[in-house]
Design an enzyme around this catalytic site. Structure first.
Site, PDB file in Angstrom:
ATOM      1  N   GLU A 152      17.407 -58.601 -13.884  1.00 43.32           N
ATOM      2  CA  GLU A 152      16.048 -58.092 -13.269  1.00 43.32           C
ATOM      3  C   GLU A 152      14.798 -58.925 -14.121  1.00 43.32           C
ATOM      4  O   GLU A 152      14.862 -58.785 -15.175  1.00 43.32           O
ATOM      5  CB  GLU A 152      15.935 -56.802 -13.243  1.00 43.32           C
ATOM      6  CG  GLU A 152      14.711 -56.122 -12.912  1.00 43.32           C
ATOM      7  CD  GLU A 152      14.745 -54.776 -13.192  1.00 43.32           C
ATOM      8  OE1 GLU A 152      13.646 -54.097 -12.490  1.00 43.32           O
ATOM      9  OE2 GLU A 152      15.484 -54.269 -14.092  1.00 43.32           O
ATOM     10  N   GLU A 263      11.871 -46.934  -7.264  1.00 41.26           N
ATOM     11  CA  GLU A 263      11.510 -46.742  -8.356  1.00 41.26           C
ATOM     12  C   GLU A 263      10.501 -46.795  -8.835  1.00 41.26           C
ATOM     13  O   GLU A 263       9.583 -47.836  -9.378  1.00 41.26           O
ATOM     14  CB  GLU A 263      12.495 -47.987  -9.074  1.00 41.26           C
ATOM     15  CG  GLU A 263      12.435 -47.903 -10.961  1.00 41.26           C
ATOM     16  CD  GLU A 263      13.040 -49.055 -11.559  1.00 41.26           C
ATOM     17  OE1 GLU A 263      13.946 -49.006 -12.333  1.00 41.26           O
ATOM     18  OE2 GLU A 263      12.467 -50.130 -11.278  1.00 41.26           O
TER      19      GLU A 263
END
Length: 283
Positions: A152, A263
């Protein structure tokens, strides 16, 4: 939203008004059937009783654990992963066994490996070599479950070197290349390459200045998981200015069928911060 992608709730940023083990049930009560977590323990190898309690909280709530982060160090203190941290390589590798063990019990298919910050005392090249080794090891372990290790790009961490989708994909390519070379050396061309994929957090990419629309157009086939938050502020969709609806619709049109991780940091109460998503679309 126009897209029909399914959602999973990140219970490390949402429902934080509750004790960690109560959050899966709260997500279920809010209408969701899937959750994800950052590493939910304080050390890389927690006591078995803590692992058992976490597994029980997921199963008792009747939700699916779709994603779990590897141990990333002291996140509040600024750490962002152990993958490229030489002094903690053993700690990371011990953690792989715990993560995959939890995944095997709960049917989890995505494991997020934060790359780690640059270190003053270690050459970047040495960190990158270690990262390739550790990611390959983790991916081989995850592959035994049919799972994927996610890499990520991250914002807000000045020493974290993966800022764009291209940065993360370059690392994945290095791991794939070394795995392919090793397979040829072993005269086993059918050997599986490590199971690695891009985690495209649309918030992080946008904040870092990446061209999110171009990433979607060029790399949807390499995106293994998506997460969202709005910017500025990292709040729920609609609290900022990011075109999340259009981006998710484009991802779906390009063939993405995976989950969308919620998120974000709620700008109001957790219950109210789901108002943008009708109850019937949460499961």
């Amino acid at each position: 939203m126009a897209h029909q992608l399914r959602h999973t709730v990140n219970c490390s940023l949402l429902f934080t008004e509750l004790p960690l083990l109560e959050r899966p049930a709260a997500a279920r009560q809010a209408g969701f059937g899937a959750v994800e977590f950052w590493w939910p323990f304080v050390e890389a190898v927690p006591p078995d009783r803590q692992v058992d309690a976490f597994v029980a909280a997921i199963t008792d709530a009747g939700v699916q654990l779709t994603g779990l982060n590897f141990f990333a160090g002291d996140m509040p203190g600024g750490d962002r992963g152990l993958v490229s941290w030489p002094k903690r390589a053993g700690e990371f590798r011990d953690n792989v066994d715990v993560v995959v063990g939890i995944g095997s019990r709960l049917g989890t298919l995505g494991f997020n490996a934060l790359y780690g910050n640059r270190l003053d005392e270690v050459a970047a090249e040495e960190q990158d070599e270690l990262a390739v080794e550790n990611l390959a090891l983790a991916a081989r372990a995850a592959a035994r479950l049919g799972a994927t290790v996610l890499l990520e790009p991250v914002s807000g961490a000045p020493r974290y070197p993966l800022l764009t989708a291209a940065d993360a994909l370059a690392v994945i390519d290095r791991v794939d290349l070394q795995g392919s070379t090793a397979a040829r050396r072993a005269e086993d061309p059918a050997a599986d390459l490590p199971a690695l994929g891009l985690l495209a957090d649309l918030y992080h990419l946008a904040v870092n200045g990446d061209d999110v629309e171009r990433v979607i157009a060029d790399h949807t086939h390499r995106i293994a998981h998506v997460q969202i938050a709005d910017a500025p502020g990292r709040g729920e969709p609609g609290s900022g200015t990011l075109p999340l609806d259009q981006q998710l619709t484009a991802l779906e049109a390009n063939g993405y069928t995976g989950l969308v991780g919620l998120e974000y940091k709620p700008s109001t109460t957790t219950d109210e911060c789901f108002g943008w998503l009708p109850f019937e679309r949460r499961r």
